[in-house]
Scaffold this motif. Structure first.
Motif, PDB file in Angstrom:
ATOM      1  N   UNK A   1       0.827  -1.198   0.000  1.00 17.03           N
ATOM      2  CA  UNK A   1       0.000   0.000   0.000  1.00 17.03           C
ATOM      3  C   UNK A   1       0.869   1.258   0.000  1.00 17.03           C
ATOM      4  N   UNK A   2       1.910   1.271   0.806  1.00 21.57           N
ATOM      5  CA  UNK A   2       2.788   2.442   0.881  1.00 21.57           C
ATOM      6  C   UNK A   2       3.485   2.700  -0.448  1.00 21.57           C
ATOM      7  N   UNK A   3       3.913   1.641  -1.108  1.00 27.09           N
ATOM      8  CA  UNK A   3       4.590   1.825  -2.403  1.00 27.09           C
ATOM      9  C   UNK A   3       3.644   2.464  -3.415  1.00 27.09           C
ATOM     10  N   UNK A   4       2.384   2.007  -3.406  1.00 30.22           N
ATOM     11  CA  UNK A   4       1.418   2.561  -4.349  1.00 30.22           C
ATOM     12  C   UNK A   4       1.161   4.039  -4.053  1.00 30.22           C
ATOM     13  N   UNK A   5       0.852   4.350  -2.800  1.00 28.72           N
ATOM     14  CA  UNK A   5       0.544   5.741  -2.448  1.00 28.72           C
ATOM     15  C   UNK A   5       1.741   6.652  -2.660  1.00 28.72           C
ATOM     16  N   UNK A   6       2.924   6.169  -2.308  1.00 28.04           N
ATOM     17  CA  UNK A   6       4.133   6.971  -2.485  1.00 28.04           C
ATOM     18  C   UNK A   6       4.402   7.245  -3.963  1.00 28.04           C
ATOM     19  N   UNK A   7       4.211   6.243  -4.782  1.00 22.64           N
ATOM     20  CA  UNK A   7       4.428   6.402  -6.219  1.00 22.64           C
ATOM     21  C   UNK A   7       3.554   7.527  -6.781  1.00 22.64           C
ATOM     22  N   UNK A   8       2.284   7.528  -6.399  1.00 18.21           N
ATOM     23  CA  UNK A   8       1.386   8.561  -6.913  1.00 18.21           C
ATOM     24  C   UNK A   8       1.708   9.932  -6.339  1.00 18.21           C
ATOM     25  N   UNK A   9       2.130   9.982  -5.084  1.00 23.74           N
ATOM     26  CA  UNK A   9       2.500  11.259  -4.476  1.00 23.74           C
ATOM     27  C   UNK A   9       3.724  11.870  -5.151  1.00 23.74           C
ATOM     28  N   UNK A  10       4.720  11.064  -5.406  1.00 19.48           N
ATOM     29  CA  UNK A  10       5.990  11.600  -5.916  1.00 19.48           C
ATOM     30  C   UNK A  10       5.967  11.830  -7.428  1.00 19.48           C
ATOM     31  N   UNK A  11       5.347  10.941  -8.173  1.00 22.92           N
ATOM     32  CA  UNK A  11       5.407  11.059  -9.635  1.00 22.92           C
ATOM     33  C   UNK A  11       4.497  12.148 -10.179  1.00 22.92           C
ATOM     34  N   UNK A  12       3.456  12.527  -9.438  1.00 23.31           N
ATOM     35  CA  UNK A  12       2.602  13.619  -9.895  1.00 23.31           C
ATOM     36  C   UNK A  12       3.013  14.972  -9.312  1.00 23.31           C
ATOM     37  N   UNK A  13       3.907  14.962  -8.321  1.00 30.53           N
ATOM     38  CA  UNK A  13       4.269  16.209  -7.639  1.00 30.53           C
ATOM     39  C   UNK A  13       4.862  17.225  -8.618  1.00 30.53           C
ATOM     40  N   UNK A  14       4.278  18.404  -8.639  1.00 30.99           N
ATOM     41  CA  UNK A  14       4.752  19.478  -9.495  1.00 30.99           C
ATOM     42  C   UNK A  14       4.392  19.317 -10.960  1.00 30.99           C
ATOM     43  N   UNK A  15       3.689  18.238 -11.297  1.00 29.18           N
ATOM     44  CA  UNK A  15       3.361  17.971 -12.702  1.00 29.18           C
ATOM     45  C   UNK A  15       1.860  17.771 -12.932  1.00 29.18           C
ATOM     46  N   UNK A  16       1.178  17.259 -11.921  1.00 26.68           N
ATOM     47  CA  UNK A  16      -0.255  17.010 -12.009  1.00 26.68           C
ATOM     48  C   UNK A  16      -0.838  17.066 -10.604  1.00 26.68           C
ATOM     49  N   UNK A  17      -2.079  16.629 -10.442  1.00 31.09           N
ATOM     50  CA  UNK A  17      -2.731  16.722  -9.134  1.00 31.09           C
ATOM     51  C   UNK A  17      -3.438  15.415  -8.803  1.00 31.09           C
ATOM     52  N   UNK A  18      -3.349  15.034  -7.523  1.00 28.73           N
ATOM     53  CA  UNK A  18      -3.956  13.795  -7.051  1.00 28.73           C
ATOM     54  C   UNK A  18      -5.361  14.003  -6.501  1.00 28.73           C
ATOM     55  N   UNK A  19      -6.148  12.958  -6.539  1.00 27.48           N
ATOM     56  CA  UNK A  19      -7.367  12.838  -5.746  1.00 27.48           C
ATOM     57  C   UNK A  19      -7.059  11.872  -4.621  1.00 27.48           C
TER      58      UNK A  19
END
Length: 567
Positions: free
Chosen positions: A304-322
Motif C-alpha cells: 500500500x505504501x509503495x502505491x501511495x508513495x508512487x502517486x505522491x511523488x510522480x505527480x508532484x509538481x506535474x499534475x494533481x492527485x485525488x
C-alpha cells in the motif's frame, strides 16, 4: 499555483442513501438540503452529488434516460435549483456526476437508434452484425456476462461495458460529442462548479473488437486492455476542454481505472489541457485478486505504501492527485483498511489522518466521518447492487458454495457503501420514516451521527480538527512527500515539506504497538505535535504532552500523529 479545488474538501453524497425527507424510503434532494449545515460543520466545502438525472434506475442512476431532467425519486428541478442556491449561499460548491460513456436503453437516442438501421441516431451507439448468433467477441461485462446484447428487431449486437440497459455511446461520431458538450454547457451555465466524470477513460473504443485472453471459467475474458485509455481518449478530452471546460472556473475529476502515474499525467498534466485530477484505483486493488474483484486476498502495508508513495511523488509538481479511501463503489474504509471491531474509532481516525495529510484533493464519503462499517446481509435477496447480484447468480450456475460466494460479497459488495446513512438510533437509523430502499446496517444503534457527535472520542470531531489543520497548514496541501519507512509493515511515516515548513506524519496501521525510530538525517528534537488520536489511550496530561525528541517512540494500536518541525 494555489487553486480552490486543490485546497477544498469534497464530501460525496449518494443521494438515494443520504436522507429521506418525505418518507418514501429513498433519499432525496430536500434531504440533502436539510443536511447542508451538517456537511458544512464537518469542514467540507465541496459536494460531489452522485447522479440525480432521470433514469429507470437499473444501475442506481448511472443509466440516464434524460440528461436535462431530475429523477422523480429525488424531487424536481426546482428542488435541485434550491440545493444549488443554498450551497452557494453557504460558500459551498457543487460537483455533478457526468455519465457519458453510456446512456440508458430508454434514452430517446437509443430508442431511435434501435428502431431501424437507417435511424439518424443509429451511429450514436456501437453496433456489430450478428454472426451465427454469436457475440462479436468474448469480452466480459463489468456486471457479468457478455458486453454484447442482441437486438432482435434489427438483428445486430450493441455494446454495453456495464448493464445491458446501459448501451455504450459511439464517441467516434462527432454529433454525439457535440450533443454531450451542449449538455455540459447547459449544466455549467446553471451554475454548477464542476464534474466528476464516470469511467471517462473508457469512452474511446478500438477500431477492431478482437477477442481477449485469458478466458475465465464463465467463458468470457477481460477486454479492458482494448478500451481502457483507448486510442482517441486524449483527443476527445482535449476537444472537450477546448469547447467547454476551459471556459469555466471548475473542478474536473475523471474516474480512470487501470491508469498508471505515467498515463495519468496525460490526463492531468498541467500542460495537457484535459482534466485537473483523476481517481486512480491502484490502491483499491491491494486486497483483491487480479482475476476477480470479489476474491479478497491478504494485503501488506509495504504494498500500500509503495502505491501511495508512487502517486505522491510522480505527480508532484506535474499534475494533481485525488485522495480517497472509498466511494459508492467501494467497501467501507474502516472495515477494509482498518479494524471495525475493538479499534474502529482509532483506526477510522488514523485512516482519516492519512487521507487528509497527503498532496491532492481529499474526498470523504458519507458515513466515513462516523466510522460506518460494511454490512453482512445473510440473504442475497437483501442486496440491491446489480454487480453483486449478477456475480452471485453467475457463481451459482458454476456450482459454487453459496455461503462462500456470499462471504465474498460481504467483503467487496458496492452495497457496503450504499446502506442508508446512520443519523441516530431510532428506527431505520433516522434515515426515513418509511421502509428504506436498502436495509440499514443493523449496527446503527451504536454507530450513528447523533451518538458520535457527543462521544468523548468522536470520529466526527477528529475529522473537523484534521480539516481545520489542513486549511491552516498549506504545506499539507502543496508540499513534497517523502516516505520514511519503506519496509516497515506496521508504520507508515512520511514527511511533507516546502518553504513554509516541515511536517511529519506517523501512522500505525496495526493492532500491535509499534516502535518508531526517526532517520538520522532528520532532526530528532524540536518537533511540535499538532494533532493525534492518542487521547484514545492516554489519560494523563503528561502523556499528552508533545515529546521534544522523536528518536525512539512507541505508537499504540492504530495511533496517528502529526508533527511540525519548529523553526
Amino acid at each position: 499555483m494555489r487553486k480552490w479545488w486543490k485546497e477544498g474538501i469534497v464530501y460525496q453524497v449518494y443521494p438515494r442513501s443520504f436522507y429521506d425527507s418525505n418518507g418514501d424510503g429513498i433519499g432525496d434532494l430536500q434531504g440533502v438540503i436539510e443536511k447542508l449545515d451538517y456537511i458544512q460543520s464537518l469542514g467540507a466545502d465541496i459536494i460531489w452529488l452522485n447522479p440525480v438525472y432521470r433514469s429507470p434506475n437499473d444501475d442506481n442512476g448511472y443509466d440516464i434516460s434524460d440528461y436535462y431532467s431530475i429523477m422523480e425519486d429525488f424531487g424536481t428541478m426546482a428542488d435541485w435549483e434550491q440545493l444549488l442556491a443554498q450551497m452557494h449561499q453557504r460558500g459551498m460548491k457543487l460537483i455533478m456526476d457526468l455519465v457519458v460513456n453510456h446512456t440508458s436503453d430508454e434514452h430517446p437516442w437509443f430508442v431511435e437508434a434501435r428502431a431501424s438501421k437507417d435511424s439518424l441516431y443509429r451511429d450514436y451507439y456501437v453496433w456489430r452484425p450478428a454472426d451465427g448468433k454469436q457475440p462479436p467477441n468474448n469480452w466480459r461485462s463489468f456486471f457479468s456476462g457478455s458486453v454484447w446484447e442482441l437486438d432482435e428487431q434489427t438483428d445486430e449486437y450493441y455494446l454495453h461495458l456495464f448493464s445491458k440497459k446501459q448501451p455504450d455511446l459511439n464517441w467516434e461520431q462527432e454529433e454525439v460529442r457535440l450533443d454531450i458538450y451542449s449538455m455540459m454547457k447547459w449544466w455549467l451555465d446553471k451554475g454548477i462548479d464542476g464534474f466528476r466524470m464516470d469511467v471517462i477513460n473508457m469512452i474511446s473504443k478500438p477500431p477492431q473488437f478482437e477477442d481477449a485472453a485469458p478466458v475465465g471459467d464463465d467463458g468470457y475474458a477481460n477486454g479492458g486492455d482494448a478500451f481502457i485509455n483507448g486510442p482517441r481518449v486524449h483527443e476527445y478530452l482535449q476537444e472537450m476542454n477546448q469547447k467547454v471546460l476551459r471556459h469555466y472556473d471548475i473542478l474536473t475529476v475523471g474516474e480512470c481505472p487501470g491508469t498508471s502515474p505515467e498515463e495519468a499525467l496525460k490526463y492531468v498534466g498541467e500542460d495537457r489541457q484535459e482534466l485537473q485530477m483523476l481517481f486512480q484505483f491502484e490502491h483499491m486493488k491491494v486486497d483483491r485478486s487480479p482475476d476477480n474483484k470479489f476474491e479478497t486476498i491478504p494485503w501488506k502495508l509495504t504494498t500500500l505504501k509503495r502505491v501511495l508513495t508512487k502517486w505522491q511523488t510522480e505527480l508532484h509538481g506535474r499534475g494533481w492527485n485525488s485522495l480517497y479511501w472509498m466511494n459508492h463503489d467501494q467497501p467501507r474504509t474502516v472495515s477494509r483498511f482498518g479494524n471495525d471491531g475493538q479499534y474502529r474509532i482509532a483506526s477510522a481516525q488514523m485512516l482519516a489522518t492519512c487521507n487528509l495529510t497527503m498532496q491532492g484533493t481529499p474526498y470523504i464519503y458519507q458515513g466515513e466521518e462516523i466510522g460506518m462499517t460494511n454490512v453482512h446481509f445473510t440473504d442475497i435477496e437483501d442486496y440491491q447492487d446489480l454487480e453483486s447480484v449478477n456475480y452471485y447468480h453467475t457463481r451459482m450456475k458454476l456450482g459454487e458454495d453459496p455461503r462462500q460466494v456470499l462471504e465474498q460479497i460481504h467483503q467487496q459488495s458496492r452495497d457496503n457503501s450504499r446502506t442508508p446513512m446512520q443519523w441516530d438510533a431510532s428506527e431505520h437509523a433516522g434515515f426515513t420514516t418509511g421502509s428504506p430502499w436498502l436495509k440499514v446496517n443493523p449496527n446503527y444503534a451504536s454507530i450513528n451521527v447523533e451518538q458520535d457527535r457527543v462521544a468523548d472520542r468522536s470520529i466526527f470531531a477528529y475529522y473537523q480538527q484534521l480539516i481545520q489543520l489542513r486549511k491552516e497548514h498549506l504545506t499539507l496541501v502543496y508540499g513534497s512527500f517523502e516516505n520514511l519507512l519503506e519496509e516497515d509493515e506496521q508504520l507508515f511515516a512520511y514527511v511533507r515539506k516546502d518553504e513554509q515548513g516541515t511536517y511529519l506524519i506517523i501512522l500505525n496501521f496495526t493492532e500491535q504497538e509499534a516502535r518508531f525510530q526517526l532517520p538520522d538525517y532528520l532532526p530528532h528534537g524540536g518537533w511540535e505535535k499538532l494533532l493525534g488520536n492518542d487521547d484514545n489511550y492516554h489519560d494523563s496530561d503528561q502523556d499528552k504532552q508533545t515529546p521534544a525528541n522523536l528518536q525512539n517512540m512507541i505508537f499504540s494500536p492504530y495511533e496517528a500523529a502529526v508533527y511540525r518541525l519548529q523553526p
